[in-house]
Write a protein that holds these residues in place. Structure first.
Motif, PDB file in Angstrom:
ATOM      1  N   ARG A   1     -33.189  40.264 -80.665  1.00  0.00           N
ATOM      2  CA  ARG A   1     -34.451  40.976 -80.855  1.00  0.00           C
ATOM      3  C   ARG A   1     -34.421  41.799 -82.144  1.00  0.00           C
ATOM      4  O   ARG A   1     -35.383  41.789 -82.924  1.00  0.00           O
TER       5      ARG A   1
ATOM      6  N   ASP B   1     -35.439  48.126 -69.448  1.00  0.00           N
ATOM      7  CA  ASP B   1     -34.910  47.019 -70.233  1.00  0.00           C
ATOM      8  C   ASP B   1     -33.583  47.434 -70.869  1.00  0.00           C
ATOM      9  O   ASP B   1     -33.564  48.238 -71.804  1.00  0.00           O
TER      10      ASP B   1
ATOM     11  N   ALA C   1     -24.020  45.895 -79.659  1.00  0.00           N
ATOM     12  CA  ALA C   1     -25.184  45.546 -78.847  1.00  0.00           C
ATOM     13  C   ALA C   1     -24.971  44.198 -78.167  1.00  0.00           C
ATOM     14  O   ALA C   1     -24.170  43.375 -78.621  1.00  0.00           O
ATOM     15  N   SER C   2     -25.696  43.963 -77.087  1.00  0.00           N
ATOM     16  CA  SER C   2     -25.639  42.665 -76.414  1.00  0.00           C
ATOM     17  C   SER C   2     -26.233  41.591 -77.321  1.00  0.00           C
ATOM     18  O   SER C   2     -26.945  41.890 -78.286  1.00  0.00           O
ATOM     19  N   GLU C   3     -25.945  40.351 -77.016  1.00  0.00           N
ATOM     20  CA  GLU C   3     -26.481  39.255 -77.826  1.00  0.00           C
ATOM     21  C   GLU C   3     -28.004  39.235 -77.773  1.00  0.00           C
ATOM     22  O   GLU C   3     -28.659  38.958 -78.782  1.00  0.00           O
ATOM     23  N   GLU C   4     -28.584  39.547 -76.617  1.00  0.00           N
ATOM     24  CA  GLU C   4     -30.052  39.569 -76.498  1.00  0.00           C
ATOM     25  C   GLU C   4     -30.653  40.690 -77.329  1.00  0.00           C
ATOM     26  O   GLU C   4     -31.666  40.498 -78.017  1.00  0.00           O
ATOM     27  N   ALA C   5     -30.029  41.875 -77.291  1.00  0.00           N
ATOM     28  CA  ALA C   5     -30.523  42.980 -78.110  1.00  0.00           C
ATOM     29  C   ALA C   5     -30.398  42.645 -79.592  1.00  0.00           C
ATOM     30  O   ALA C   5     -31.302  42.950 -80.388  1.00  0.00           O
TER      31      ALA C   5
ATOM     32  N   ASP D   1     -31.782  45.865 -72.873  1.00  0.00           N
ATOM     33  CA  ASP D   1     -31.653  45.321 -74.229  1.00  0.00           C
ATOM     34  C   ASP D   1     -32.732  45.849 -75.162  1.00  0.00           C
ATOM     35  O   ASP D   1     -33.042  45.240 -76.191  1.00  0.00           O
ATOM     36  N   SER D   2     -33.308  46.994 -74.824  1.00  0.00           N
ATOM     37  CA  SER D   2     -34.397  47.553 -75.622  1.00  0.00           C
ATOM     38  C   SER D   2     -33.914  47.938 -77.020  1.00  0.00           C
ATOM     39  O   SER D   2     -32.771  48.355 -77.212  1.00  0.00           O
TER      40      SER D   2
END
Length: 462
Positions: free
Chosen positions: A124, A431, A117-121, A433-434
């Motif tokens: 979260r 989104d 996953a991305s760092e933002e995902a 990064d959901s």
């Protein structure tokens, strides 16, 4: 009420449920306020003029609606100050910053993997996991393990439940209950949607008095709507209580049921009229989050609007301009997710997404049929049909049954109809990064992102 007092058109706002996604609704409301109050000249807009005549909300949408309406009452109709208080509720009271760093070491070691996953995902995801472990300040308590006392299986059947008392106390800091409003005082109408669990019935709590009863109350029947089924009354003449708002937000499994006192007409009473002098028994019914049956309460909005004005002013029902805030945009990806978290996120998106396009089509078709019927009646009169002949047809028995259980007449199908002049849908942009569990992501970063996104999407989509 004089005919001149009945507005030609009213403006309505529909707010979905979605937990922390409710911050997006706040950004939308801010942008709508700015767009709808733009001045052409100094006399074009009055500060105390209602921004919305009706606000219908489910779950977090009901919470946002309750705070906004309460603040409008407290601020003597000043919507700008009221929106500021709603923003404060989210930024200063609901948002927080959990310590998730200790949880995401596995992701940190694998973050360069193409499937990671991305760092933002990840931020979260692990923030939500942190909340699920320790609770979210001012929202829900640390989850408590509930032992299985049926199958005695605490391995496969283990579950955890939180208490929403902190959220209840947070709401009461920003909204004064009970909430009772009045059209004659130019106050907005609040509709709160919940579900009676055992009867599988959608229940609408209304801040306006019902003109036919002269008091505030909700009446509904159980799901099958058969003559022998039970009918229910919930009385709240002083206004919508905090318990009704919490009933709208009682997420299954995560929270316990909300219990509300209900009067019911028993099965052995055959008279469909609940006011016919029959004896009513009182019970405590169980309620869940309104999103289960109506996460986009358009149908409830249309029905309660028609019922209120039809009884206040006969046939003259104001047309509606409706704004819907869509928190659950459809997934436009070329392929579905394969990981468990992504699949659960997709399931929530499908379950809670806006499904009112059919209701909109039906509303327009009904309007067309009503207009056609009225034109045919006028034509018949011009061609020599007398009033008595027309009335005999209109007094005929239709095949459908009203919500009260009474057999409709054809004239009932024509009375109280109105036009929906505009449907404006503000849809949350996709989104990348959901995550599943985003309804519990109350981090200050996410809250600010959602509010800014709601504001920006509204300006772009209006």
């Amino acid at each position: 009420m004089a005919v001149k007092d009945v507005p030609k058109i009213q403006r309505a706002l529909v707010l979905q449920g979605g937990g922390a996604l409710g911050a997006y609704e706040v950004g939308v409301i801010r942008a709508l306020y700015e767009k709808l109050t733009e001045k052409v000249d100094e006399n074009d807009y009055e500060e105390n003029e209602p921004l919305f005549d009706l606000i219908a909300g489910t779950s977090i949408g009901a919470i946002n609606g309750a705070i906004l309406v309460s603040q409008v009452l407290k601020n003597n109709g000043n919507w700008g100050k009221s929106i500021e208080k709603l923003e404060e509720f989210w930024k200063a009271h609901l948002s927080s910053d959990p310590n998730y760093k200790s949880l995401w070491d596995p992701w940190s070691r694998e973050k360069h993997n193409p499937t990671a996953a991305s760092e933002e995902a990840a931020r979260r995801y692990y923030s939500v996991q942190s909340y699920f472990m320790t609770g979210a300040p001012n929202i829900f308590t640390t989850p408590t393990a509930i032992n299985d006392e049926r199958f005695y299986d605490n391995y496969f059947n283990k579950w955890y439940r939180s208490d929403y008392t902190p959220l209840k106390e947070s709401i009461e800091k920003y909204a004064d209950f009970p909430i009772a409003t009045d059209f004659d005082k130019k106050q907005p109408r609040l509709l709160v949607i919940s579900v009676d669990v055992l009867d599988a019935a959608t229940v609408t709590f209304d801040s306006y008095k019902k003109p036919e009863y002269g008091r505030r109350e909700s009446r509904y029947r159980n799901y099958n709507e058969k003559a022998e089924d039970q009918k229910f009354i919930i009385e709240y003449d002083k206004g919508i209580s905090i318990d009704y708002v919490m009933a709208s937000a009682s997420v299954p499994e995560f929270y316990d049921y909300t219990k509300i006192k209900v009067q019911k007409k028993s099965h052995n009473q055959n008279n469909n009229d609940i006011d016919s002098g029959c004896e009513l028994e009182t019970s405590v019914n169980y309620f869940w989050d309104g999103a289960i049956l109506s996460n986009t309460p358009l149908r409830e909005l249309i029905q309660t609007h028609r019922d209120y004005w039809k009884d206040v002013q006969g046939m003259q029902v104001p047309d509606l301009e409706i704004y819907i805030v869509d928190l659950w945009p459809s997934n436009k990806a070329n392929s579905p997710p394969l990981d468990r978290n992504g699949i659960k996120d997709l399931q929530d998106t499908i379950q809670y997404s806006n499904k009112t396009s059919y209701d909109e089509k039906v509303a327009k078709i009904i309007t067309d049929y009503v207009n056609l019927s009225q034109k045919l009646i006028e034509l018949a009169k011009k061609k020599g049909a007398n009033l008595k002949e027309v009335e005999e047809i209109l007094d005929g028995v239709a095949t459908s049954i009203s919500r009260s259980g009474r057999q409709r007449q054809y004239k009932d199908l024509l009375e109280g109809r109105f036009k929906i002049t505009r449907f404006i849908r503000i849809q949350r942009s996709e989104d990348p990064d959901s995550i599943w569990g985003k309804i519990a992501d109350f981090t200050s970063v996410t809250i600010n992102i959602l509010m800014e996104q709601g504001y920006r999407d509204t300006l772009n989509q209006m």
